[in-house]
Design an enzyme around this catalytic site. Structure first.
Site, PDB file in Angstrom:
ATOM      1  N   LYS A  57       2.589  -2.531  -7.241  1.00 15.44           N
ATOM      2  CA  LYS A  57       3.970  -2.470  -7.707  1.00 15.44           C
ATOM      3  C   LYS A  57       4.926  -3.289  -6.860  1.00 15.44           C
ATOM      4  CE  LYS A  57       7.284  -1.076 -10.296  1.00 15.44           C
ATOM      5  NZ  LYS A  57       7.422  -1.842 -11.540  1.00 15.44           N
ATOM      6  N   ASN A 108       0.882  -0.474   6.340  1.00 21.13           N
ATOM      7  CA  ASN A 108       1.277  -1.322   5.221  1.00 21.13           C
ATOM      8  C   ASN A 108       1.890  -2.571   5.842  1.00 21.13           C
ATOM      9  OD1 ASN A 108       2.074  -2.301   2.790  1.00 21.13           O
ATOM     10  ND2 ASN A 108       3.573  -0.706   2.349  1.00 21.13           N
ATOM     11  N   GLY A 109       1.477  -3.753   5.404  1.00 20.89           N
ATOM     12  CA  GLY A 109       2.010  -4.995   5.975  1.00 20.89           C
ATOM     13  C   GLY A 109       0.876  -5.866   6.494  1.00 20.89           C
ATOM     14  N   TRP A 113      -3.904  -1.733  -1.099  1.00 22.29           N
ATOM     15  CA  TRP A 113      -3.987  -2.986  -1.859  1.00 22.29           C
ATOM     16  C   TRP A 113      -4.430  -4.027  -0.847  1.00 22.29           C
ATOM     17  CZ3 TRP A 113      -1.739  -7.853  -1.624  1.00 22.29           C
ATOM     18  CH2 TRP A 113      -1.848  -8.638  -2.783  1.00 22.29           C
ATOM     19  N   LYS A 138       4.115 -10.225 -19.161  1.00 24.03           N
ATOM     20  CA  LYS A 138       3.664  -8.862 -19.462  1.00 24.03           C
ATOM     21  C   LYS A 138       2.226  -8.896 -19.968  1.00 24.03           C
ATOM     22  CE  LYS A 138       5.956  -7.031 -17.725  1.00 24.03           C
ATOM     23  NZ  LYS A 138       7.169  -7.361 -17.037  1.00 24.03           N
ATOM     24  N   ARG A 197       1.288   1.784  -5.901  1.00 27.70           N
ATOM     25  CA  ARG A 197       1.572   0.766  -4.884  1.00 27.70           C
ATOM     26  C   ARG A 197       0.314   0.069  -4.382  1.00 27.70           C
ATOM     27  NH1 ARG A 197       6.745   1.367  -2.291  1.00 27.70           N
ATOM     28  NH2 ARG A 197       5.883  -0.031  -0.768  1.00 27.70           N
ATOM     29  N   HIS A 203       5.866 -31.381 -26.499  1.00 25.27           N
ATOM     30  CA  HIS A 203       5.631 -32.274 -25.357  1.00 25.27           C
ATOM     31  C   HIS A 203       4.328 -31.937 -24.638  1.00 25.27           C
ATOM     32  CE1 HIS A 203       9.528 -34.129 -25.859  1.00 25.27           C
ATOM     33  NE2 HIS A 203      10.062 -32.920 -25.971  1.00 25.27           N
ATOM     34  N   GLU A 245      -0.313  -9.831 -17.133  1.00 27.94           N
ATOM     35  CA  GLU A 245      -0.566  -8.882 -16.046  1.00 27.94           C
ATOM     36  C   GLU A 245      -1.260  -7.604 -16.493  1.00 27.94           C
ATOM     37  OE1 GLU A 245       2.812  -7.537 -13.754  1.00 27.94           O
ATOM     38  OE2 GLU A 245       4.106  -7.521 -15.492  1.00 27.94           O
ATOM     39  N   GLU A 303       8.955 -13.827 -20.003  1.00 25.21           N
ATOM     40  CA  GLU A 303       8.736 -12.422 -19.668  1.00 25.21           C
ATOM     41  C   GLU A 303       7.641 -11.814 -20.563  1.00 25.21           C
ATOM     42  OE1 GLU A 303       9.276 -10.571 -17.303  1.00 25.21           O
ATOM     43  OE2 GLU A 303       9.254  -8.519 -18.008  1.00 25.21           O
ATOM     44  N   CYS A 349       0.860  -1.183   0.000  1.00 29.70           N
ATOM     45  CA  CYS A 349       0.000   0.000   0.000  1.00 29.70           C
ATOM     46  C   CYS A 349       0.897   1.234   0.000  1.00 29.70           C
ATOM     47  CB  CYS A 349      -0.867   0.006   1.238  1.00 29.70           C
ATOM     48  SG  CYS A 349      -1.656  -1.572   1.550  1.00 29.70           S
TER      49      CYS A 349
HETATM   50  O1  M6R Z   1      10.514  -5.340  -7.002  1.00 25.19           O
HETATM   51  P1  M6R Z   1      10.821  -6.718  -7.460  1.00 25.19           P
HETATM   52  O2  M6R Z   1      11.691  -6.760  -8.666  1.00 25.19           O
HETATM   53  O3  M6R Z   1      11.381  -7.575  -6.367  1.00 25.19           O
HETATM   54  O4  M6R Z   1       9.422  -7.319  -7.873  1.00 25.19           O
HETATM   55  C1  M6R Z   1       9.290  -8.656  -8.265  1.00 25.19           C
HETATM   56  C2  M6R Z   1       7.951  -8.900  -8.907  1.00 25.19           C
HETATM   57  O5  M6R Z   1       6.922  -8.637  -8.008  1.00 25.19           O
HETATM   58  C3  M6R Z   1       7.755  -8.034 -10.161  1.00 25.19           C
HETATM   59  O6  M6R Z   1       8.774  -8.236 -11.091  1.00 25.19           O
HETATM   60  C4  M6R Z   1       6.398  -8.344 -10.824  1.00 25.19           C
HETATM   61  O7  M6R Z   1       6.401  -9.641 -11.325  1.00 25.19           O
HETATM   62  C5  M6R Z   1       6.100  -7.314 -11.909  1.00 25.19           C
HETATM   63  N1  M6R Z   1       4.731  -6.903 -11.831  1.00 25.19           N
HETATM   64  C6  M6R Z   1       6.341  -7.840 -13.269  1.00 25.19           C
HETATM   65  O8  M6R Z   1       6.031  -6.922 -14.268  1.00 25.19           O
END
Ligand code: M6R
Length: 610
Positions: A605, A100-101, A74, A487, A27, A506, A490, A483, A2
């Protein structure tokens, strides 16, 4: 996950808080709220939805307060509803808290408080903490003591800021596992969960460490442990300016960050790459050079996109340094009872430097005696501070939830590391010089791909309504397939899977029909012919092929439905280029589908909870 903001100074608090919440919204964005003191107690406004909706709720509200706290959420405990939004208050309504937490023992505490007659209005763990602090305040009549006592009894993680109507000129902040950064301006303090909410007021900041708290008043800021032992702080200068956290004419942060990559890639290499000497200088690793020379194995760990960067790093380090590398999800590593030898080096990769699983993996590896390094973006973040040494990627603030520029900067640093370790072993200066010279050309090649983005937008239009995507790559481009798929999932909410191209037969081949777009990463390298065979297998089943190919490729245009070209580079370096069209493809598809690219549903984030 958050966003937290607190203000105490000479400005009106409300606009500062709303501004801070907008900066922090990446965040967490399912609800937002603020609390400021008034003569009649605390004024609290909160609601499910965005900060803009909170702002609408507050339209026309004039409050003279010059202190206050705010939060953008969040959800962890409790759905995103008005009543679950922060700030939460104690039973008297005089103490408000943003958090936060996760308070792990909240149900035990809640049961005890219920026995004592307290009631609750929300489903959150945070309200339990607020009520607990309020109950102790009632007992002791001393806010700071109440906070310290409560925090020493809670289990779990917290970054909190507390405001009490009885002490409107005081903010109390504390942290365990969730970042809190405090900006010191001219007669003002801004407390936040990250520096993006602070930079426009001051660049002078310090971070609280775990189990540390700050008591901020108009007279000054005092820090101590939650056991009441005074601490001293280390002031830092923020490295970025306001421009880096604004969209700068781009419709989304994600697109801006994609377009920043020629520059951020260069920044990650700046002063570190010595092409004429065929060497690399990594100042952050100087203190652990003997351990790096002795190392027999590296373990790279991270989550999400950072884990994908680690996979690319595995290929590079094994190839150039002939040093065995294992890549582990941090979330698995931390609980897996991993075998670690004293000469192992563990490298945690994280954009935010705050990801809970990666931080826990760092702690676990340290506990087992390994040398632990960090490849991190956010200066002063927990992982940066807790690792023995490390290398910053210097990508600047990444606001888009989908990581883009941090990924290519992580790649830059991993390539530098591979060269550095290689030169310590048997990589010749001449080989390193060739690679270094080509690394220097990569920014302009990234730029070339960006300059041809319109073609990718056209392709995206045709596939925006697809329900599934397959991404295939081989060798060092297999992680790029993962990757690319991540993308798309998400930000466009399309199911996508990344596979090593040869694995397709396979199992996943069963999915291919005329409705299945398959993105094939097919640069001219030693596996090119093999990938061509995989493409034929897709064609035979009428899959729609989008190929990422080198300029001038004469074969792929005959077999693929669409070609996205990238400039030539050394085969080992292709991931830095092949990922760019995949970022753009996901972005354009998400935009075509009318989605909020920078704030994809259910995500935030920085994942600071397990
Ligand atoms: O801040 P970090 O690199 O540790 O974050 C890791 C993942 O949470 C982050 O890469 C997440 O998968 C992204 N949303 C990918 O785009």
């Amino acid at each position: 996950m958050c966003g937290i903001v607190g203000y105490l100074g000479h400005r009106r608090a409300l606009p500062v808080l709303l501004n801070g919440l907008k900066r922090l919204e990446y965040r967490g964005y399912d609800s937002a709220g603020i609390a400021v003191p008034t003569e009649d107690g605390l004024y609290i406004a909160k609601r499910a939805g965005t900060v803009a909706q909170l702002e609408a709720l507050l339209a026309g509200v004039e409050l003279p307060a010059t202190s206050g706290i705010g939060h953008t959420r969040w959800a962890t405990h409790g759905e995103p509803l008005d009543r679950n939004a922060h700030p939460h208050t104690d039973a008297s309504g005089r103490i408000a808290i943003v958090h936060n937490g996760i308070i792990e023992n909240y149900s035990t505490l809640k049961a005890k408080l219920r026995e004592d007659g307290y009631t609750f209005r929300s489903d959150t763990d945070t309200e339990v903490l607020a009520v607990f602090i309020g109950a102790l305040y009632e007992q002791y009549g001393d806010l700071e003591l109440a906070v310290r006592t409560a925090l020493s009894e809670v289990q779990g993680t917290f970054g909190i800021v507390i405001l009490c109507a009885d002490q409107p000129d005081t903010l109390i902040a504390a942290r365990r596992g969730s970042p809190i950064v405090i900006g010191i301006g001219d007669g003002e303090y801004i407390v936040a969960s990250d520096a993006t909410a602070i930079v426009e007021y001051t660049r002078s900041v310090f971070y609280l460490t775990d189990d540390e708290m700050a008591i901020i008043t108009r007279e000054g800021c005092q820090t101590k442990t939650i056991d009441d032992i005074p601490t001293s702080v280390q002031l830092l200068e923020l490295e970025f300016d306001l421009e880096r956290i604004e969209k700068g004419g781009f419709p989304h942060f994600m697109l801006k960050e994609i377009y920043e990559q020629p520059q951020t890639f260069l920044d990650a290499c700046r002063g570190r790459l010595l092409p004429h000497e065929g060497n690399v200088k990594l100042g952050g690793l100087r203190s652990v050079e003997p351990q790096l020379r002795r190392a027999r194995r590296l373990i790279l760990t991270g989550c999400g996109t950072s884990w994908h960067a680690a996979l690319v790093g595995e290929y590079w380090i094994e190839e150039l340094a002939r040093l065995p590398v294992e890549v582990e999800y941090a979330s698995e590593f931390r609980y897996r009872n991993p075998v670690l030898f004293p000469e192992d080096i563990v490298i945690a990769i994280s954009q935010s430097g705050e990801t809970a699983d990666t931080l826990a993996a760092v702690r676990e590896a340290k506990l087992r005696g390994a040398t632990v390094l960090g490849i991190v973006n956010v200066v002063g973040s927990s992982i940066a501070r807790e690792t023995h040494a490390g290398v910053y990627i210097h990508a600047g603030p990444e606001i888009g939830v989908a990581s883009t520029k941090a990924f290519t900067s992580q790649l830059a640093v991993l390539m530098l590391l591979a060269l550095y370790l290689g030169r310590m072993r048997h990589l010749s200066a001449a080989q390193a010089q060739d690679i270094a010279a080509e690394i220097r050309r990569l920014p302009e090649k990234i730029q070339y791909i960006l300059d041809h983005a319109e073609h990718i937008r056209q392709i995206a239009r045709q596939y925006a309504q697809a329900r599934n995507f397959l991404y295939l790559g081989r060798g060092v481009n297999f992680p790029i397939a993962l990757e690319g798929a991540l993308k798309l999932k998400e930000i466009a909410y399309i199911h996508a899977e990344g596979y090593p191209a040869a694995e397709m037969k396979h199992g996943p081949i069963a999915l291919i029909d005329e409705n299945m777009p398959v993105v094939v990463i097919a640069p001219r390298d030693e596996l090119y012919e093999k990938v061509l065979s995989n493409i034929e297998e897709i064609r035979a089943r009428h899959g729609q092929i989008i190929a990422i190919a080198n300029e001038g490729d004469t074969e792929l245009p005959h077999v693929a439905n669409h070609i996205i070209t990238i400039p030539h580079t050394l085969p080992l370096l292709t991931p830095v280029l092949t990922v760019i069209p995949l970022q753009l493809l996901a972005y354009f598809i998400a935009v075509e589908r009318g989605l909020n690219v920078d704030m994809p549903r259910n995500l935030a984030k920085s994942v600071t909870v397990e």
